[in-house]
Motif scaffolding. Structure first.
Motif, PDB file in Angstrom:
ATOM      1  N   VAL A  92       0.857  -1.250   0.155  1.00  0.00           N
ATOM      2  CA  VAL A  92      -0.006   0.038   0.059  1.00  0.00           C
ATOM      3  C   VAL A  92       0.728   1.003   0.072  1.00  0.00           C
ATOM      4  O   VAL A  92       1.715   1.192   0.977  1.00  0.00           O
ATOM      5  N   VAL A  93       0.810   2.031  -1.260  1.00  0.00           N
ATOM      6  CA  VAL A  93       1.748   3.271  -1.197  1.00  0.00           C
ATOM      7  C   VAL A  93       0.648   4.631  -1.126  1.00  0.00           C
ATOM      8  O   VAL A  93      -0.594   4.541  -1.698  1.00  0.00           O
ATOM      9  N   SER A  94       1.136   5.456  -0.428  1.00  0.00           N
ATOM     10  CA  SER A  94       0.442   6.700  -0.168  1.00  0.00           C
ATOM     11  C   SER A  94       1.423   8.088  -0.272  1.00  0.00           C
ATOM     12  O   SER A  94       2.406   8.048   0.058  1.00  0.00           O
ATOM     13  N   ASN A  95       0.462   8.922  -0.657  1.00  0.00           N
ATOM     14  CA  ASN A  95       1.280  10.403  -0.182  1.00  0.00           C
ATOM     15  C   ASN A  95       1.531  10.788   1.434  1.00  0.00           C
ATOM     16  O   ASN A  95       0.764  10.015   1.940  1.00  0.00           O
ATOM     17  N   HIS A  96       2.177  11.589   1.777  1.00  0.00           N
ATOM     18  CA  HIS A  96       2.666  11.656   2.923  1.00  0.00           C
ATOM     19  C   HIS A  96       2.470  13.218   3.511  1.00  0.00           C
ATOM     20  O   HIS A  96       3.249  13.958   3.073  1.00  0.00           O
ATOM     21  N   ILE A  97       1.482  13.514   4.561  1.00  0.00           N
ATOM     22  CA  ILE A  97       1.328  14.800   4.900  1.00  0.00           C
ATOM     23  C   ILE A  97       1.490  15.111   6.357  1.00  0.00           C
ATOM     24  O   ILE A  97       2.172  16.110   6.785  1.00  0.00           O
ATOM     25  N   SER A  98       1.024  14.208   7.089  1.00  0.00           N
ATOM     26  CA  SER A  98       1.017  14.189   8.641  1.00  0.00           C
ATOM     27  C   SER A  98       1.310  13.061   9.287  1.00  0.00           C
ATOM     28  O   SER A  98       1.289  12.066   8.927  1.00  0.00           O
ATOM     29  N   TRP A  99       1.499  13.033  10.689  1.00  0.00           N
ATOM     30  CA  TRP A  99       1.533  12.056  11.637  1.00  0.00           C
ATOM     31  C   TRP A  99       0.212  11.310  11.656  1.00  0.00           C
ATOM     32  O   TRP A  99       0.053  10.187  12.139  1.00  0.00           O
ATOM     33  N   PHE A 165       5.346   5.138   2.624  1.00  0.00           N
ATOM     34  CA  PHE A 165       5.143   6.563   2.014  1.00  0.00           C
ATOM     35  C   PHE A 165       6.384   6.634   1.150  1.00  0.00           C
ATOM     36  O   PHE A 165       7.490   7.178   1.664  1.00  0.00           O
ATOM     37  N   PRO A 166       6.132   6.496  -0.292  1.00  0.00           N
ATOM     38  CA  PRO A 166       7.482   6.481  -1.043  1.00  0.00           C
ATOM     39  C   PRO A 166       7.855   7.862  -1.261  1.00  0.00           C
ATOM     40  O   PRO A 166       9.036   8.073  -1.987  1.00  0.00           O
ATOM     41  N   GLU A 167       7.213   9.060  -1.070  1.00  0.00           N
ATOM     42  CA  GLU A 167       7.809  10.411  -1.075  1.00  0.00           C
ATOM     43  C   GLU A 167       8.934  10.574  -0.066  1.00  0.00           C
ATOM     44  O   GLU A 167       9.760  11.529  -0.461  1.00  0.00           O
ATOM     45  N   ASP A 193       0.822  -7.199  -5.647  1.00  0.00           N
ATOM     46  CA  ASP A 193       0.137  -6.094  -6.003  1.00  0.00           C
ATOM     47  C   ASP A 193       0.413  -4.726  -5.362  1.00  0.00           C
ATOM     48  O   ASP A 193       0.884  -4.902  -4.109  1.00  0.00           O
ATOM     49  N   VAL A 194       0.101  -3.742  -5.941  1.00  0.00           N
ATOM     50  CA  VAL A 194       0.255  -2.210  -5.416  1.00  0.00           C
ATOM     51  C   VAL A 194      -0.935  -1.798  -5.297  1.00  0.00           C
ATOM     52  O   VAL A 194      -1.909  -1.729  -6.396  1.00  0.00           O
ATOM     53  N   ARG A 195      -1.069  -1.273  -4.255  1.00  0.00           N
ATOM     54  CA  ARG A 195      -2.607  -0.320  -3.882  1.00  0.00           C
ATOM     55  C   ARG A 195      -2.247   1.024  -3.637  1.00  0.00           C
ATOM     56  O   ARG A 195      -1.703   1.369  -2.508  1.00  0.00           O
ATOM     57  N   PRO A 196      -2.250   1.986  -4.510  1.00  0.00           N
ATOM     58  CA  PRO A 196      -2.289   3.422  -4.353  1.00  0.00           C
ATOM     59  C   PRO A 196      -3.166   3.832  -3.792  1.00  0.00           C
ATOM     60  O   PRO A 196      -4.463   3.605  -3.709  1.00  0.00           O
ATOM     61  N   VAL A 197      -2.849   4.864  -2.683  1.00  0.00           N
ATOM     62  CA  VAL A 197      -3.812   5.557  -1.642  1.00  0.00           C
ATOM     63  C   VAL A 197      -3.688   6.910  -1.686  1.00  0.00           C
ATOM     64  O   VAL A 197      -2.418   7.315  -1.806  1.00  0.00           O
ATOM     65  N   ARG A 198      -4.612   7.839  -1.637  1.00  0.00           N
ATOM     66  CA  ARG A 198      -4.399   9.157  -1.772  1.00  0.00           C
ATOM     67  C   ARG A 198      -5.002   9.848  -0.234  1.00  0.00           C
ATOM     68  O   ARG A 198      -6.330   9.567  -0.124  1.00  0.00           O
ATOM     69  N   LEU A 199      -4.365  10.542   0.448  1.00  0.00           N
ATOM     70  CA  LEU A 199      -4.745  11.136   1.597  1.00  0.00           C
ATOM     71  C   LEU A 199      -4.870  12.794   1.575  1.00  0.00           C
ATOM     72  O   LEU A 199      -4.050  13.349   0.816  1.00  0.00           O
ATOM     73  N   THR A 200      -6.271  13.366   1.966  1.00  0.00           N
ATOM     74  CA  THR A 200      -6.406  14.877   1.647  1.00  0.00           C
ATOM     75  C   THR A 200      -7.092  15.071   3.144  1.00  0.00           C
ATOM     76  O   THR A 200      -7.961  14.410   3.731  1.00  0.00           O
ATOM     77  N   TYR A 201      -6.402  16.296   3.481  1.00  0.00           N
ATOM     78  CA  TYR A 201      -7.232  16.878   4.767  1.00  0.00           C
ATOM     79  C   TYR A 201      -8.070  18.038   4.316  1.00  0.00           C
ATOM     80  O   TYR A 201      -7.453  18.982   3.815  1.00  0.00           O
TER      81      TYR A 201
END
Length: 292
Positions: A92-99, A165-167, A193-201
């Motif tokens: 599972v890979v995601s962007n990284h913003i916060s704790w 978090f690949p960033e 498999d790779v599962r992309p996930v996007r996080l937004t606040y």
């Protein structure tokens, strides 16, 4: 710090702004106490939970993670249409913003995290990460990277879900960093498999909010207080289509495909324009709620 490590231009002063309402100091203090108490409870209970079967362990982890986020005053919105994964591990890979990203991902995808080795020394959270099977990487030791990739590949081959978090550093959410490619080699080696996930606040109007951003020289204490004093925050997790094992044969193209999915334009659209909502979980108190 090594020059090869990714860095973001985001700073607390330039990026961590919240345009919504602020809650009263008493309410903010209550959120902080409740959220911290739940994190401490998670640390104490992790050894017991680890003895349970995978299904029960994942169910309790999701419940705990959602309760933590609600306690800190955020509502949770899950969008997308997750398809059941095939047998075997998933990266599972995601962007990284916060704790906050860590409990937010655990609310949907409990699994083993890849984290920088410094987190192991954090009070409370470091103990929880260690007990939860986190894979730690020494970011400044380039020679340690092949060993980390092998560890990730072994975990994926054993059927584990691994969250990365690949960033490799936090960004404010308005901008995104390039995905590093090394972790995708683990997926190729394990045929996973790779599962992309996007996080937004988002703020109360559905616009992206910088309040949860944990960037630059921000301290954990300052970030915590900024989150609990911000009213109307929603933590949104968008589950994107899976990239099946074998679709890409090189880690560069696999990384690019995942990055393109996560950084698509829809991340900056108001929440009202996202139609594939799976569930919406309210915050612990009405002062932090946003329209559905």
């Amino acid at each position: 710090m090594s020059v090869w490590l990714p860095t973001a231009p985001c700073t607390p002063r330039g990026c961590a702004a919240h345009n919504g309402p602020a809650v009263a100091p008493v309410t903010a203090a209550g959120r902080l106490l409740a959220g911290t108490a739940l994190v401490l409870a998670g640390v104490l209970l992790t050894p017991l939970v680890s003895l349970l079967g995978a299904a029960h362990r994942d169910r309790l982890t999701r419940l705990w993670a959602r309760t933590v986020i609600r306690a800190f005053g955020l509502r949770i919105r899950i969008t997308g249409e997750p398809a059941p994964p095939r047998g075997g591990g998933t990266l599972v890979v995601s962007n990284h913003i916060s704790w906050l990203d860590i409990p937010l991902l655990a609310a949907v995808f409990p699994g083993r995290m890849l984290a920088k080795s410094e987190i192991r020394g954090w009070p409370v959270l470091g103990a929880m990460a260690t007990q939860g099977g986190t894979v730690f990487v020494e970011r400044e030791r380039l020679r340690a990277l092949p060993g980390t990739v092998r560890t990730l590949a072994d975990a994926l081959s054993d059927g584990s879900r691994v969250i990365v978090f690949p960033e490799a550093c936090t960004w404010c959410g308005q901008d995104h960093g390039r995905f590093t490619t090394a972790v995708f080699q683990a997926a190729l080696d394990a045929d996973a498999d790779v599962r992309p996930v996007r996080l937004t606040y988002r703020g109360p109007g559905g616009e992206p909010s910088g309040a949860p951003a944990y960037v630059g020289d921000d301290s954990l204490g300052a970030s915590l207080w900024r989150v609990v004093t911000a009213g109307g925050l929603t933590a949104e997790i968008t589950v994107l289509p899976v990239i099946p094992a074998g679709r890409h044969t090189g880690r560069g193209t696999l990384s690019e495909a995942a990055q393109t999915a996560v950084a698509s334009e829809s991340a900056n659209r108001p929440a009202s324009s996202v139609h594939q909502r799976v569930s919406s979980i309210p915050a612990a108190d009405s002062s932090a709620r946003t329209p559905s």
